[in-house]
Design a protein around this motif. Structure first.
Motif, PDB file in Angstrom:
ATOM      1  N   GLU A  47      -2.672   5.649  12.428  1.00 37.37           N
ATOM      2  CA  GLU A  47      -1.600   4.726  13.113  1.00 37.37           C
ATOM      3  C   GLU A  47      -1.732   3.616  12.240  1.00 37.37           C
ATOM      4  OE1 GLU A  47      -0.511   2.787  17.159  1.00 37.37           O
ATOM      5  OE2 GLU A  47      -2.179   3.846  16.868  1.00 37.37           O
ATOM      6  N   LEU A  48      -0.696   2.987  11.830  1.00 32.32           N
ATOM      7  CA  LEU A  48      -0.840   1.508  11.183  1.00 32.32           C
ATOM      8  C   LEU A  48      -0.822   0.569  12.165  1.00 32.32           C
ATOM      9  CD1 LEU A  48      -0.232  -0.088   8.234  1.00 32.32           C
ATOM     10  CD2 LEU A  48       2.220  -0.097   9.025  1.00 32.32           C
ATOM     11  N   LEU A  49      -1.753  -0.225  11.968  1.00 28.92           N
ATOM     12  CA  LEU A  49      -2.100  -1.301  13.101  1.00 28.92           C
ATOM     13  C   LEU A  49      -1.691  -2.689  12.531  1.00 28.92           C
ATOM     14  CD1 LEU A  49      -5.771  -0.140  14.080  1.00 28.92           C
ATOM     15  CD2 LEU A  49      -3.687   0.328  15.057  1.00 28.92           C
ATOM     16  N   PHE A  50      -2.070  -3.037  11.057  1.00 23.88           N
ATOM     17  CA  PHE A  50      -1.561  -4.308  10.738  1.00 23.88           C
ATOM     18  C   PHE A  50      -1.284  -4.205   9.371  1.00 23.88           C
ATOM     19  CE2 PHE A  50      -4.608  -5.317  14.021  1.00 23.88           C
ATOM     20  CZ  PHE A  50      -4.059  -6.382  14.694  1.00 23.88           C
ATOM     21  N   CYS A  51      -0.355  -4.888   8.520  1.00 23.82           N
ATOM     22  CA  CYS A  51      -0.071  -4.889   7.336  1.00 23.82           C
ATOM     23  C   CYS A  51       0.048  -6.091   6.623  1.00 23.82           C
ATOM     24  CB  CYS A  51       0.847  -3.558   6.826  1.00 23.82           C
ATOM     25  SG  CYS A  51       2.570  -4.045   7.326  1.00 23.82           S
ATOM     26  N   GLY A  52       0.246  -6.112   5.247  1.00 29.86           N
ATOM     27  CA  GLY A  52       0.614  -7.380   4.567  1.00 29.86           C
ATOM     28  C   GLY A  52       1.346  -6.673   3.365  1.00 29.86           C
ATOM     29  N   GLY A  53       2.444  -7.163   3.018  1.00 26.09           N
ATOM     30  CA  GLY A  53       3.405  -6.747   1.851  1.00 26.09           C
ATOM     31  C   GLY A  53       3.707  -5.227   2.203  1.00 26.09           C
ATOM     32  N   ASP A  54       3.872  -4.409   1.279  1.00 31.72           N
ATOM     33  CA  ASP A  54       4.263  -3.068   1.584  1.00 31.72           C
ATOM     34  C   ASP A  54       3.594  -2.048   1.863  1.00 31.72           C
ATOM     35  OD1 ASP A  54       5.845  -0.697   1.659  1.00 31.72           O
ATOM     36  OD2 ASP A  54       6.934  -1.109  -0.263  1.00 31.72           O
ATOM     37  N   PRO A  55       3.247  -1.700   3.220  1.00 36.27           N
ATOM     38  CA  PRO A  55       2.141  -0.709   3.141  1.00 36.27           C
ATOM     39  C   PRO A  55       2.335   0.752   2.694  1.00 36.27           C
ATOM     40  CG  PRO A  55       3.477  -1.003   5.489  1.00 36.27           C
ATOM     41  CD  PRO A  55       3.884  -2.085   4.181  1.00 36.27           C
ATOM     42  N   ASP A  56       3.524   1.105   2.309  1.00 34.49           N
ATOM     43  CA  ASP A  56       4.184   2.184   1.654  1.00 34.49           C
ATOM     44  C   ASP A  56       4.172   2.267   0.269  1.00 34.49           C
ATOM     45  OD1 ASP A  56       4.462   3.731   4.122  1.00 34.49           O
ATOM     46  OD2 ASP A  56       6.322   2.501   4.529  1.00 34.49           O
ATOM     47  N   LYS A  57       3.768   1.173  -0.406  1.00 34.04           N
ATOM     48  CA  LYS A  57       3.666   0.967  -1.929  1.00 34.04           C
ATOM     49  C   LYS A  57       2.621   2.004  -2.302  1.00 34.04           C
ATOM     50  CE  LYS A  57       4.063  -2.356  -5.588  1.00 34.04           C
ATOM     51  NZ  LYS A  57       4.327  -3.657  -5.831  1.00 34.04           N
ATOM     52  N   ARG A  58       2.793   2.687  -3.436  1.00 31.49           N
ATOM     53  CA  ARG A  58       1.649   3.425  -3.892  1.00 31.49           C
ATOM     54  C   ARG A  58       1.347   2.607  -5.358  1.00 31.49           C
ATOM     55  NH1 ARG A  58       2.612   9.422  -2.938  1.00 31.49           N
ATOM     56  NH2 ARG A  58       3.878   9.430  -1.317  1.00 31.49           N
ATOM     57  N   TYR A  59      -0.198   2.759  -5.331  1.00 31.46           N
ATOM     58  CA  TYR A  59      -0.855   2.105  -6.470  1.00 31.46           C
ATOM     59  C   TYR A  59      -1.798   3.202  -6.974  1.00 31.46           C
ATOM     60  CZ  TYR A  59       0.095  -2.473  -4.308  1.00 31.46           C
ATOM     61  OH  TYR A  59       0.684  -3.362  -3.873  1.00 31.46           O
ATOM     62  N   TYR A  60      -2.293   3.139  -8.246  1.00 29.72           N
ATOM     63  CA  TYR A  60      -3.400   3.831  -8.893  1.00 29.72           C
ATOM     64  C   TYR A  60      -4.491   2.874  -8.574  1.00 29.72           C
ATOM     65  CZ  TYR A  60       0.394   6.160 -11.376  1.00 29.72           C
ATOM     66  OH  TYR A  60       1.581   6.949 -11.930  1.00 29.72           O
ATOM     67  N   VAL A  61      -5.594   3.820  -7.950  1.00 27.91           N
ATOM     68  CA  VAL A  61      -6.808   2.866  -7.614  1.00 27.91           C
ATOM     69  C   VAL A  61      -7.921   2.692  -8.759  1.00 27.91           C
ATOM     70  CG1 VAL A  61      -6.802   3.975  -5.082  1.00 27.91           C
ATOM     71  CG2 VAL A  61      -7.681   5.003  -7.067  1.00 27.91           C
ATOM     72  N   ARG A  62      -7.546   3.416  -9.856  1.00 29.39           N
ATOM     73  CA  ARG A  62      -8.540   3.121 -10.927  1.00 29.39           C
ATOM     74  C   ARG A  62      -9.972   2.594 -10.721  1.00 29.39           C
ATOM     75  NH1 ARG A  62      -6.020   3.720 -15.984  1.00 29.39           N
ATOM     76  NH2 ARG A  62      -6.913   1.760 -16.726  1.00 29.39           N
ATOM     77  N   SER A  63      -9.885   1.349 -10.966  1.00 33.78           N
ATOM     78  CA  SER A  63     -11.448   0.539 -11.204  1.00 33.78           C
ATOM     79  C   SER A  63     -11.650   0.122  -9.736  1.00 33.78           C
ATOM     80  CB  SER A  63     -11.289  -0.670 -11.794  1.00 33.78           C
ATOM     81  OG  SER A  63     -11.246  -0.325 -13.203  1.00 33.78           O
ATOM     82  N   SER A  64     -10.772   0.109  -8.727  1.00 34.52           N
ATOM     83  CA  SER A  64     -11.117  -0.162  -7.531  1.00 34.52           C
ATOM     84  C   SER A  64     -12.097   0.868  -6.553  1.00 34.52           C
ATOM     85  CB  SER A  64      -9.833  -0.332  -6.448  1.00 34.52           C
ATOM     86  OG  SER A  64      -9.126   0.694  -6.491  1.00 34.52           O
TER      87      SER A  64
END
Length: 80
Positions: free
Chosen positions: A31-48
């Motif tokens: 369940e989404l509790l809090f967010c900033g920006g677009d919580p549905d945006k997809r990212y490539y995690v790569r180095s993270s």
């Protein structure tokens, strides 16, 4: 929704650059509790994910088995 400022880098009290992105905090059930920006945006995690890869190598004993020094195990590009 657009990305939000996650961090500002300042020089002499003036914002030199801003790092933008999105974040989400979810409950264990997803369940989404809090967010900033677009919580549905997809990212490539790569180095993270590198810290998690490093942790797995250390926790599994592989770092000791292969004789990695602390510096080698924690280098940013070790598992590129």
């Amino acid at each position: 929704m657009t990305d939000t400022v996650l961090a500002n880098v300042t020089r002499d009290g003036v914002v030199d650059c801003s790092h933008r992105g999105s974040w989400a905090l979810c409950s264990p059930s997803g369940e989404l509790l809090f967010c900033g920006g677009d919580p549905d945006k997809r990212y490539y995690v790569r180095s993270s994910v590198k810290p998690f890869q490093t942790l797995a190598v250390i926790m599994s004993g592989a770092a000791t088995r292969f004789g990695f020094s602390d510096e080698e195990a924690c280098r940013n590009d070790r598992f590129a």
